[in-house]
Design a protein around this motif. Structure first.
Motif, PDB file in Angstrom:
ATOM      1  N   MET A 336     -66.284  87.627 -91.204  1.00  0.00           N
ATOM      2  CA  MET A 336     -67.637  87.213 -90.880  1.00  0.00           C
ATOM      3  C   MET A 336     -67.714  86.614 -89.483  1.00  0.00           C
ATOM      4  O   MET A 336     -68.694  86.812 -88.761  1.00  0.00           O
ATOM      5  N   ASN A 337     -66.673  85.899 -89.086  1.00  0.00           N
ATOM      6  CA  ASN A 337     -66.711  85.264 -87.772  1.00  0.00           C
ATOM      7  C   ASN A 337     -66.680  86.292 -86.641  1.00  0.00           C
ATOM      8  O   ASN A 337     -67.346  86.117 -85.619  1.00  0.00           O
ATOM      9  N   MET A 338     -65.943  87.386 -86.831  1.00  0.00           N
ATOM     10  CA  MET A 338     -66.031  88.474 -85.851  1.00  0.00           C
ATOM     11  C   MET A 338     -67.436  89.044 -85.833  1.00  0.00           C
ATOM     12  O   MET A 338     -67.976  89.381 -84.783  1.00  0.00           O
ATOM     13  N   GLY A 339     -68.037  89.188 -87.029  1.00  0.00           N
ATOM     14  CA  GLY A 339     -69.393  89.713 -87.108  1.00  0.00           C
ATOM     15  C   GLY A 339     -70.403  88.823 -86.412  1.00  0.00           C
ATOM     16  O   GLY A 339     -71.344  89.312 -85.775  1.00  0.00           O
ATOM     17  N   ILE A 340     -70.235  87.510 -86.535  1.00  0.00           N
ATOM     18  CA  ILE A 340     -71.130  86.574 -85.840  1.00  0.00           C
ATOM     19  C   ILE A 340     -71.016  86.775 -84.329  1.00  0.00           C
ATOM     20  O   ILE A 340     -72.032  86.817 -83.605  1.00  0.00           O
ATOM     21  N   ALA A 341     -69.787  86.932 -83.826  1.00  0.00           N
ATOM     22  CA  ALA A 341     -69.608  87.179 -82.385  1.00  0.00           C
ATOM     23  C   ALA A 341     -70.212  88.523 -81.992  1.00  0.00           C
ATOM     24  O   ALA A 341     -70.778  88.664 -80.904  1.00  0.00           O
ATOM     25  N   ASP A 342     -70.090  89.544 -82.874  1.00  0.00           N
ATOM     26  CA  ASP A 342     -70.772  90.821 -82.627  1.00  0.00           C
ATOM     27  C   ASP A 342     -72.265  90.583 -82.428  1.00  0.00           C
ATOM     28  O   ASP A 342     -72.884  91.109 -81.501  1.00  0.00           O
ATOM     29  N   ALA A 343     -72.845  89.822 -83.355  1.00  0.00           N
ATOM     30  CA  ALA A 343     -74.292  89.598 -83.335  1.00  0.00           C
ATOM     31  C   ALA A 343     -74.731  88.905 -82.055  1.00  0.00           C
ATOM     32  O   ALA A 343     -75.777  89.241 -81.480  1.00  0.00           O
ATOM     33  N   PHE A 344     -73.965  87.936 -81.575  1.00  0.00           N
ATOM     34  CA  PHE A 344     -74.338  87.236 -80.350  1.00  0.00           C
ATOM     35  C   PHE A 344     -74.190  88.146 -79.135  1.00  0.00           C
ATOM     36  O   PHE A 344     -75.030  88.127 -78.234  1.00  0.00           O
TER      37      PHE A 344
END
Length: 582
Positions: A336-344
């Motif tokens: 999820m934390n990689m996904g959050i960085a993707d989103a930003f």
């Protein structure tokens, strides 16, 4: 009946998937003035405990949109530590090893006391995904720029050169086609968006499956036999990793995982949830039952290590993020934390293109920047899993019965020492700041240094963040002489940090930014000796996602400044016409 096409305004982005990544992206876009319509096939947020840690870098990013403090109100108490235990079974009176990890308040104290640029601005936050999604959806529900439609199922996506067609079925079964300029596929590991574009996954499941039981229990006398914990990893009778238990909220919510080889029959099919939990907790020994008040979720899942071959359609109008783009073993908490960085990363770039402050090369840079990070982190999650898997080799050395580790013998004591040494040597599972904060983007929108001869890139290692402003990286956090954090001085959009009042170039960058309608905040730090040393150049230009876009000691002309802006805002054609080599 042929569904009618609904033409969306050019400034509305379609988001497929209402999990944490889709919701975060919607909020990031809104923060930058861009509207979205989000489709999620489920009627409510998840009841699955898919993740339980928002790491330090994710918390830094949430701080940039004003949500970090609010998120903490819904997480685990900041005074509770996050210790990780290793055990042969909770029926025993000793532990094999222990990782002592701090709670939020201790972590914040560590950050304050170690003001050398190596620390994050924010401590991590333990919070279950079930709680996280509900909180974030409520924020999005109140946002007038976000149209959330839960119960609406994306059935297919078609990318054309100038538009995207999204076929969606509403809760009543009626089919709609929405036409938009851009779509973000945040719809998970089985992504319909990815499959619609026929983008293959590179990788696949590992030969393990897990039976998950997510439950409520206040049987703390038995659950806390070894004290409070965040995770307990527990061996099986063969000496391998048999399972784990996770404290989700430090009150009454828990999750167990029972790991089994993928190629053997699953004997848990006929076991009750209570028996599965007792087996996990018993480890190598007899089952260790606890009183379960309510079973929330029970399921079987297989860990996957994979990254998609491409992160977008050929026209960069459909882009993937989160599990739709990468999947990993949960060890390390990277998913999820990689996904959050993707989103930003995707969020600021999409917003710039929609608002016309950036060119389409911003979107072409998304895969170039994020895919290498995903490949490295996915591989690292496998390394962390191997740390636990290697336990079997330690317990069966010299052909030993793994159960000897529980005996009161000299050999058993030697084995326990070796196991503890193994875990202390490989303790990066939630401490690898180089993985979490030290990634450096390489793409056509990052301006490389022009030193002659070229300088060597600073060393990167997974275990620690190296303070540097090497282009593409996250710059160092530090507290300034007045006590405030440098990160808190940064602007919402672009920020130019200056460390020498006499360094030529600041005025050229400001003038060029004004002509190009690029929002720019100037922060003068010439009086900050520590910041000047850590930031390495007189002029450092930071992107909206806090990554270094360009740095130099001086800049000679406005034309040079405009060329810098053309590159970092994705106007490659314009940059090349101005003679910028890349």
């Amino acid at each position: 009946m042929i569904p009618k096409e609904s033409l969306l305004p050019d400034d509305v982005v379609v988001i497929a998937g209402g999990g944490p990544i889709g919701l975060a992206l919607a909020r990031i876009l809104s923060h930058r003035g861009v509207s979205s319509i989000l489709f999620e096939r489920n009627r409510t947020t998840t009841s699955w405990p898919k993740m339980d840690l928002t790491n330090a870098r994710s918390m830094e990013l949430f701080r940039t949109i004003g949500l970090a403090a609010e998120l903490r109100k819904h997480g685990v108490d900041p005074d509770i530590d996050a210790d990780v235990l290793m055990s042969t079974g909770m029926g025993k009176d000793y532990l094999l090893s222990k990782w002592e990890l701090p709670g939020v308040h201790k972590f914040e104290q560590q950050i304050r006391e170690c003001n050398d640029g190596t620390q994050p601005r924010e401590a991590w936050q333990r919070i279950s995904q079930a709680v996280f999604e509900k909180w974030l959806k409520a924020i999005c529900d109140r946002d007038p720029r976000i149209d959330i439609r839960f119960g609406w199922t994306v059935e297919s996506v078609s990318e054309e050169e100038q538009r995207v067609l999204t076929t969606v079925r509403d809760p009543d079964g009626t089919t709609h086609v929405f036409v938009s300029k851009y779509l973000a596929g945040c719809d998970g590991g089985s992504s319909i968006v990815r499959r619609s574009l026929a983008i293959p996954l590179e990788g696949g499941p590992i030969p393990v499956r897990a039976t998950l039981v997510h439950f409520k229990s206040r049987d703390l006398q038995r659950l806390h036999k070894h004290g409070r914990f965040w995770h307990i990893f527990i061996t099986n009778p063969a000496g391998g990793l048999g399972g784990a238990i996770i404290a989700q909220d430090e009150v009454d919510t828990w999750t167990t995982h029972l790991f089994l080889p993928a190629d053997v029959e699953d004997e848990t099919d006929n076991m009750s949830a209570e028996d599965v939990v007792a087996r996990v907790l018993g480890g190598m020994n007899d089952p260790y039952p606890v009183k379960i008040d309510r079973v929330l979720v029970r399921s079987t899942w297989r860990p996957v290590i994979a990254v998609t071959k491409s992160w977008s359609g050929p026209h960069c109008r459909v882009l993937l993020a989160g599990d739709a783009a990468h999947q990993n073993i949960p060890t390390g908490g990277y998913g999820m934390n990689m996904g959050i960085a993707d989103a930003f990363d995707l969020g600021w770039k999409l917003a710039a293109v929609v608002n016309k402050s950036g060119g389409t090369d911003l979107l072409r840079s998304y895969e170039l920047e994020r895919k290498p990070v995903a490949e490295r982190n996915v591989a690292r999650s496998g390394d962390h899993f191997k740390t636990h898997a290697d336990l079997q080799t330690l317990l069966t050395r010299d052909g030993s019965d793994p159960n000897h580790v529980d005996e009161d013998t000299e050999k058993a004591r030697e084995t326990r020492v070796k196991v503890d040494e193994h875990y202390q040597e490989h303790d990066g599972e939630n401490k690898d700041f180089g993985i979490e904060m030290g990634y450096r983007y390489k793409s056509h929108i990052i301006v490389p240094d022009k030193d002659s001869p070229p300088l060597a890139e600073p060393e990167w290692k997974p275990s620690a963040y190296t303070p540097t402003t090497w282009p593409g990286g996250r710059p160092p956090h530090l507290f300034l002489s007045h006590g405030g954090a440098l990160f808190d001085e940064l602007g919402k959009d672009w920020t130019l940090l200056t460390f020498d009042d006499n360094a030529p170039g600041e005025e050229h960058l400001v003038t060029a930014a004004s002509k190009l309608s690029i929002p720019l905040k100037i922060v003068s730090l010439s009086h900050e000796a520590l910041a000047k040393r850590l930031y390495e150049r007189n002029l450092v230009l930071l992107r909206p996602d806090q990554h270094v876009a360009w740095r130099a000691n001086s800049l000679g002309t406005e034309d040079e400044a405009q060329s810098v802006w053309n590159v970092v805002t994705g106007q490659t054609e314009r940059a090349e016409s101005n003679g910028v080599a890349h």
